[in-house]
Design an enzyme around this catalytic site. Structure first.
Site, PDB file in Angstrom:
ATOM      1  N   ALA A 111       8.176 -16.701  -4.077  1.00 28.44           N
ATOM      2  CA  ALA A 111       7.273 -17.819  -4.396  1.00 28.44           C
ATOM      3  C   ALA A 111       6.313 -17.444  -5.517  1.00 28.44           C
ATOM      4  CB  ALA A 111       6.497 -18.228  -3.139  1.00 28.44           C
ATOM      5  N   ASP A 114       2.464  -7.106  12.763  1.00 31.05           N
ATOM      6  CA  ASP A 114       1.522  -6.887  13.874  1.00 31.05           C
ATOM      7  C   ASP A 114       0.579  -8.052  14.179  1.00 31.05           C
ATOM      8  OD1 ASP A 114       2.603  -4.363  14.056  1.00 31.05           O
ATOM      9  OD2 ASP A 114       1.049  -3.419  12.828  1.00 31.05           O
TER      10      ASP A 114
HETATM   11  P1  ATP Z   1       0.242  -2.096   7.952  1.00 31.50           P
HETATM   12  O1  ATP Z   1      -0.626  -2.995   8.762  1.00 31.50           O
HETATM   13  O2  ATP Z   1       1.638  -2.542   7.876  1.00 31.50           O
HETATM   14  O3  ATP Z   1       0.076  -0.669   8.303  1.00 31.50           O
HETATM   15  P2  ATP Z   1      -1.583  -1.724   5.778  1.00 31.50           P
HETATM   16  O4  ATP Z   1      -1.724  -2.393   4.448  1.00 31.50           O
HETATM   17  O5  ATP Z   1      -2.767  -1.862   6.694  1.00 31.50           O
HETATM   18  O6  ATP Z   1      -0.251  -2.260   6.413  1.00 31.50           O
HETATM   19  P3  ATP Z   1      -2.164   1.042   5.201  1.00 31.50           P
HETATM   20  O7  ATP Z   1      -1.306   2.257   5.256  1.00 31.50           O
HETATM   21  O8  ATP Z   1      -3.445   1.034   5.960  1.00 31.50           O
HETATM   22  O9  ATP Z   1      -1.227  -0.186   5.575  1.00 31.50           O
HETATM   23  O10 ATP Z   1      -2.563   0.775   3.659  1.00 31.50           O
HETATM   24  C1  ATP Z   1      -1.572   0.695   2.648  1.00 31.50           C
HETATM   25  C2  ATP Z   1      -2.104   1.338   1.385  1.00 31.50           C
HETATM   26  O11 ATP Z   1      -3.305   0.669   0.968  1.00 31.50           O
HETATM   27  C3  ATP Z   1      -2.536   2.792   1.550  1.00 31.50           C
HETATM   28  O12 ATP Z   1      -1.448   3.705   1.449  1.00 31.50           O
HETATM   29  C4  ATP Z   1      -3.509   2.973   0.414  1.00 31.50           C
HETATM   30  O13 ATP Z   1      -2.844   3.185  -0.801  1.00 31.50           O
HETATM   31  C5  ATP Z   1      -4.195   1.608   0.381  1.00 31.50           C
HETATM   32  N1  ATP Z   1      -5.451   1.695   1.147  1.00 31.50           N
HETATM   33  C6  ATP Z   1      -5.579   1.747   2.474  1.00 31.50           C
HETATM   34  N2  ATP Z   1      -6.870   1.854   2.845  1.00 31.50           N
HETATM   35  C7  ATP Z   1      -7.577   1.877   1.706  1.00 31.50           C
HETATM   36  C8  ATP Z   1      -8.968   1.990   1.397  1.00 31.50           C
HETATM   37  N3  ATP Z   1      -9.889   2.109   2.362  1.00 31.50           N
HETATM   38  N4  ATP Z   1      -9.321   1.985   0.107  1.00 31.50           N
HETATM   39  C9  ATP Z   1      -8.413   1.870  -0.873  1.00 31.50           C
HETATM   40  N5  ATP Z   1      -7.084   1.783  -0.649  1.00 31.50           N
HETATM   41  C10 ATP Z   1      -6.668   1.774   0.607  1.00 31.50           C
END
Ligand code: ATP
Length: 331
Positions: free
Chosen positions: A25, A130
């Site tokens: 999209a 999730d």
């Molecule tokens: P899921 O819920 O599937 O785990 P998510 O986006 O919460 O997805 P994370 O591993 O927490 O998964 O974050 C993905 C990426 O986002 C991280 O590998 C990092 O590069 C970036 N990231 C996470 N937390 C931060 C933060 N506090 N500041 C900047 N970048 C971040």
């Protein structure tokens, strides 16, 4: 804000069915409005490596119905540091990316916030099975994951029924019990346990099983969220297999544990995930096109809308106690 001519799009964190609908999209809407799209491969890691591809209109043909993410995903520790975000900003400028759509969970939104603060307008789209992002009622991938669990539990029920067994089924969801609750209702589980609500094994499971057995029931399905028995569970007392042994000892009913695991992340996206992914991808491009950045696209009361990323990240979520009550009344 600078005029947007080229939009970047990436997927980050855990993959989820329906992410491709969102990517598609974004690409289709951008082209509709005369904008170019670059797909960044492997999330923020790809952004730091300038690992990007041009995405013409037809680059997303035939992707709507596929699971996973065609842009691949990754976690990237370097992007959590200011130097990493600064480098990502420079790379966006060098690649001619004027605005970025980030599809992922709230960790990914934190990254989008940091990059927005450095001047690259970013829009977050909630993509995770999730359903654990407080600002939105729904995250892309949740419906497909619940359907996968229900299908598996239906099969487990057949064998539980034949052998008069109890089945403990551990499902994903991280610290959020939504997959467990929706799957429990959908497959008619006898009991459900989620991390957000303290439970009493004796009262919530053993007494219930005893009462059910006295009414002639011969098999039991108990859905447990990984937040209770999984490796990352905060207050884990037993894993799913230990829980099965405990229930067998206490009730005398043969009990088996099944940890479904990553199968829940895969498969063709359901119609709902294709719908939400498509709607959110379209909405995200329109925000950027109108000069709006630093927002998260959400679904609230079945409507697509947006919030400031900071505001979205400060929200908290409460478990659906009404749904839990309903499951207990029906089971
Ligand atoms: P899921 O819920 O599937 O785990 P998510 O986006 O919460 O997805 P994370 O591993 O927490 O998964 O974050 C993905 C990426 O986002 C991280 O590998 C990092 O590069 C970036 N990231 C996470 N937390 C931060 C933060 N506090 N500041 C900047 N970048 C971040």
């Amino acid at each position: 804000m600078k005029e947007i001519k080229t939009i970047g799009v990436l997927t980050s964190g855990g993959d989820a069915p329906g992410m491709n609908a969102a990517i598609r999209a974004v690409v289709r809407t951008a082209h509709y409005y005369g904008l170019n799209v670059k797909g960044i491969l492997k999330g923020y890691k790809g952004l730091l490596e300038k690992n990007a591809i041009d995405m013409p209109l037809r680059s997303v043909s035939g992707t709507l119905q596929s699971g996973g993410t065609i842009l691949h995903s990754a976690r990237c520790a370097e992007f959590r540091e200011d130097a990493g975000v600064e480098r990502a900003k420079q790379n966006c400028i060098e690649m001619g990316i004027d605005g970025l759509v980030v599809i992922g969970g709230d960790g990914s939104f934190r990254g989008a916030r940091d990059l927005s603060l450095k001047g690259i307008p970013c829009i977050g789209i909630p993509g995770t099975i999730d359903n654990d992002i407080p600002c939105t009622d729904y995250t892309i991938g949740f419906d497909t994951a619940v359907n996968t669990v229900v299908e598996i539990v239906d099969k487990l029920r057949d064998t539980s029924q034949s052998h008069n067994r109890c089945s403990i089924v551990e499902v994903m969801g991280n610290a959020c019990g939504d997959i467990a609750l929706h799957a429990a209702l959908g497959c008619g589980a006898e009991a459900v346990m989620i991390a957000e609500v303290p439970h009493d094994l004796e009262k919530d499971v053993l007494v219930k099983m005893d009462e059910a057995m006295r009414k002639g029931k011969t098999h039991f399905i108990i859905i447990v969220s990984e937040g209770v028995t999984g490796e990352r569970a905060k207050d884990r007392k037993m894993d799913a297999f230990q829980l099965a042994r405990y229930i067998e000892e206490k009730t005398g009913v043969e009990t088996r544990a099944t940890v479904i695991g990553y199968i829940q992340r895969g498969g063709k996206p359901s119609a709902k995930d294709r719908y939400v992914g498509s709607m959110m991808g379209n909405y995200a491009v329109k925000l950027l096109k109108n000069g709006i950045g630093n927002r998260v696209v959400v679904m609230r009361d079945n409507k697509i809308m947006d919030f400031d990323i900071m505001e979205a990240l400060n929200m908290t979520r409460t478990p659906d106690l009404e749904l839990l009550r309903t499951i207990n009344e029906i089971s």
